[in-house]
Structures are given as structure tokens and as C-alpha cells.
Design a protein around this motif. Structure first.
Motif, mmCIF file in Angstrom:
data_model
loop_
_atom_site.group_PDB
_atom_site.id
_atom_site.type_symbol
_atom_site.label_atom_id
_atom_site.label_comp_id
_atom_site.label_asym_id
_atom_site.label_seq_id
_atom_site.Cartn_x
_atom_site.Cartn_y
_atom_site.Cartn_z
ATOM 1 N N GLY A 1 0.822 -1.214 0.000
ATOM 2 C CA GLY A 1 0.000 0.000 0.000
ATOM 3 C C GLY A 1 0.848 1.252 0.000
ATOM 4 N N ALA A 2 1.927 1.251 0.768
ATOM 5 C CA ALA A 2 2.822 2.407 0.810
ATOM 6 C C ALA A 2 3.542 2.577 -0.517
ATOM 7 N N ALA A 3 3.913 1.469 -1.137
ATOM 8 C CA ALA A 3 4.598 1.534 -2.433
ATOM 9 C C ALA A 3 3.657 2.084 -3.496
ATOM 10 N N ASP A 4 2.377 1.663 -3.452
ATOM 11 C CA ASP A 4 1.410 2.177 -4.425
ATOM 12 C C ASP A 4 1.206 3.678 -4.251
ATOM 13 N N ALA A 5 1.097 4.128 -2.998
ATOM 14 C CA ALA A 5 0.921 5.560 -2.736
ATOM 15 C C ALA A 5 2.143 6.343 -3.207
ATOM 16 N N GLU A 6 3.321 5.789 -2.979
ATOM 17 C CA GLU A 6 4.558 6.448 -3.411
ATOM 18 C C GLU A 6 4.634 6.492 -4.930
ATOM 19 N N LEU A 7 4.207 5.429 -5.589
ATOM 20 C CA LEU A 7 4.205 5.380 -7.052
ATOM 21 C C LEU A 7 3.230 6.412 -7.616
ATOM 22 N N GLU A 8 2.034 6.505 -7.026
ATOM 23 C CA GLU A 8 1.055 7.484 -7.491
ATOM 24 C C GLU A 8 1.557 8.911 -7.296
ATOM 25 N N ALA A 9 2.209 9.163 -6.174
ATOM 26 C CA ALA A 9 2.760 10.499 -5.930
ATOM 27 C C ALA A 9 3.840 10.829 -6.955
ATOM 28 N N ALA A 10 4.679 9.840 -7.265
ATOM 29 C CA ALA A 10 5.742 10.059 -8.258
ATOM 30 C C ALA A 10 5.144 10.302 -9.637
ATOM 31 N N GLN A 11 4.085 9.550 -9.989
ATOM 32 C CA GLN A 11 3.444 9.746 -11.289
ATOM 33 C C GLN A 11 2.774 11.115 -11.367
ATOM 34 N N ALA A 12 2.145 11.557 -10.277
ATOM 35 C CA ALA A 12 1.525 12.882 -10.259
ATOM 36 C C ALA A 12 2.572 13.974 -10.416
ATOM 37 N N LEU A 13 3.712 13.815 -9.740
ATOM 38 C CA LEU A 13 4.797 14.786 -9.854
ATOM 39 C C LEU A 13 5.355 14.811 -11.277
ATOM 40 N N ALA A 14 5.499 13.620 -11.880
ATOM 41 C CA ALA A 14 5.998 13.548 -13.255
ATOM 42 C C ALA A 14 5.021 14.220 -14.220
ATOM 43 N N ALA A 15 3.710 14.000 -14.018
ATOM 44 C CA ALA A 15 2.709 14.635 -14.882
ATOM 45 C C ALA A 15 2.746 16.156 -14.726
ATOM 46 N N GLU A 16 2.929 16.622 -13.485
ATOM 47 C CA GLU A 16 3.013 18.061 -13.239
ATOM 48 C C GLU A 16 4.239 18.660 -13.922
ATOM 49 N N ARG A 17 5.367 17.975 -13.813
ATOM 50 C CA ARG A 17 6.598 18.464 -14.455
ATOM 51 C C ARG A 17 6.471 18.457 -15.977
ATOM 52 N N LEU A 18 5.797 17.429 -16.514
ATOM 53 C CA LEU A 18 5.590 17.370 -17.958
ATOM 54 C C LEU A 18 4.721 18.539 -18.420
ATOM 55 N N GLU A 19 3.686 18.855 -17.669
ATOM 56 C CA GLU A 19 2.823 19.982 -18.011
ATOM 57 C C GLU A 19 3.599 21.300 -17.963
ATOM 58 N N GLU A 20 4.442 21.464 -16.949
ATOM 59 C CA GLU A 20 5.261 22.673 -16.851
ATOM 60 C C GLU A 20 6.218 22.772 -18.034
ATOM 61 N N LEU A 21 6.802 21.639 -18.408
ATOM 62 C CA LEU A 21 7.735 21.620 -19.532
ATOM 63 C C LEU A 21 7.023 21.970 -20.835
ATOM 64 N N GLN A 22 5.832 21.429 -21.031
ATOM 65 C CA GLN A 22 5.074 21.740 -22.244
ATOM 66 C C GLN A 22 4.686 23.214 -22.278
ATOM 67 N N ARG A 23 4.311 23.776 -21.127
ATOM 68 C CA ARG A 23 3.955 25.198 -21.067
ATOM 69 C C ARG A 23 5.181 26.065 -21.377
ATOM 70 N N LEU A 24 6.326 25.706 -20.811
ATOM 71 C CA LEU A 24 7.554 26.464 -21.093
ATOM 72 C C LEU A 24 7.936 26.368 -22.563
ATOM 73 N N ASN A 25 7.767 25.189 -23.136
ATOM 74 C CA ASN A 25 8.088 25.005 -24.549
ATOM 75 C C ASN A 25 7.175 25.867 -25.417
ATOM 76 N N ALA A 26 5.879 25.908 -25.095
ATOM 77 C CA ALA A 26 4.941 26.746 -25.855
ATOM 78 C C ALA A 26 5.297 28.223 -25.710
ATOM 79 N N GLU A 27 5.677 28.648 -24.505
ATOM 80 C CA GLU A 27 6.082 30.042 -24.297
ATOM 81 C C GLU A 27 7.320 30.375 -25.117
ATOM 82 N N TYR A 28 8.265 29.444 -25.182
ATOM 83 C CA TYR A 28 9.489 29.667 -25.949
ATOM 84 C C TYR A 28 9.185 29.781 -27.448
ATOM 85 N N VAL A 29 8.311 28.905 -27.940
ATOM 86 C CA VAL A 29 7.950 28.958 -29.361
ATOM 87 C C VAL A 29 7.280 30.297 -29.674
#
Length: 196
Positions: free
Chosen positions: A49-77
């Protein structure tokens, strides 16, 4: 005093990519797996259960970072497009201001050519000047017989005529110049309106 020899150090390279060849390594067979791997908990253990929660938190953080990266890329373009557009606007403004400063010279050349005073090497120099400015986008316009357009013509004289069905430029007193789509100076013309 007995000499004790330390146990030999064993280094296990667990990298998936071989640093020398750059190839993907095959996973080690189960017999060669180190003892620590066998000691890891299996699926369904108490820490699952702890591993699943940690995995979900890591996936949420990765999705957030991906969204930030896409926004920065659009701003740069968008920034690059804006800079390219601004660079073109500044270039055209500089070229048109130079061309506008040379309009009196071009008028003198045009009048000298009309009166036959432009001969010899001066004619060649005038042709080169006009050709060079033409390459950068300067265009002379205004011919007798053109329909009168107040956006690009300035009427200095006005008359009526049966020969024309629409307002027409019958004489060009001073040619107009445009740089691309921008009119630097309207053509100064004499206009004949149809009899009404």
C-alpha cells in the motif's frame, strides 16, 4: 597474531546500458541475482500500500513536471515567433526610412530622365540606384490611364471628360512610391471624372 585477509570486494555492475559498447544488457539469470534481490518483498506484502501511494505520488509529480515543460516550450515557441516578427518589422522600418530619405534624389533622377538630361555614366549610376532600391522592395507607381484610387493617389488637378467611365488619372505630376504594402508617398496626379 594471525594475518586476516579481508574478504575480496565484489563489484556488481547493475547498469542496464553497457558503458563501453552502449548496448542494452540482458538481465542476469536468477541464479546470478545477488542475495539482496531475493530478500526484497514480493508483491502483495505488507508494504504494498505504501509503495502504491509512493508510485502514485511520483506519477503525479511527473505529470506536473511534464505539463510545466510543455507550457515552457509553448512560451518559448511564441517568444521566438514574436522576436522573428519584431525583427522583420524593425528591418522593414529601417529600409523604408532610408528609401523615404532618398525620394527627393529619385524624383530628380526621374525628372532628368524625362527631360533627356540623364546620359552617359550618370544614367548607369541612376539605373543601379533604382535597381538596388527595387531589390529591397521600393516600387515606383503611377501611370496615366490608371483608375483613380484615393488610397494611393493624390489629386492635384481635377477635370471632366467624356472619354472616361470612371475617375481616371490622366497625367502623373509626381510618381508615387511604396515599400512593400506601405505607401511612402502617394502619386500626385491630374484626375478626369466622367461627365455627369
Amino acid at each position: 597474531m594471525s594475518e586476516e585477509f579481508p574478504e575480496p570486494t565484489v563489484v556488481r555492475d547493475r547498469r542496464r546500458i553497457d558503458p563501453e559498447t552502449g548496448q542494452l544488457r540482458e538481465p542476469a539469470p536468477a541464479a546470478e541475482q545477488p542475495a539482496e534481490a531475493a530478500a526484497q518483498p514480493t508483491v502483495g506484502g505488507p508494504d504494498d500500500g505504501a509503495a502504491d501511494a509512493e508510485l502514485e505520488a511520483a506519477q503525479a509529480l511527473a505529470a506536473e513536471r511534464l505539463e510545466e515543460l510543455q507550457r515552457l516550450n509553448a512560451e518559448y515557441v511564441n517568444y521566438r515567433k514574436r522576436v522573428d516578427r519584431d525583427r522583420d518589422v524593425a528591418r522593414n522600418a529601417a529600409l523604408s526610412s532610408v528609401a523615404e530619405a532618398l525620394l527627393p534624389v529619385l524624383d530628380d533622377v526621374h525628372l532628368a530622365r524625362q527631360h533627356g538630361d540623364l546620359t552617359g555614366p550618370f544614367s548607369a549610376i541612376a539605373d543601379k540606384l533604382e535597381a538596388t532600391l527595387g531589390r529591397f522592395g521600393l516600387e515606383r507607381y503611377g501611370e496615366p490611364g490608371e483608375p483613380f484610387d484615393p488610397a494611393v493617389h493624390e489629386a492635384l488637378m481635377h477635370s471632366h471628360s467624356d472619354e472616361h467611365e470612371v475617375a481616371t488619372c490622366v497625367q502623373v505630376l509626381q510618381p508615387g512610391y511604396r515599400f512593400g504594402e506601405r505607401v511612402l508617398r502617394p502619386a500626385r496626379v491630374a484626375v478626369a471624372d466622367p461627365q455627369g
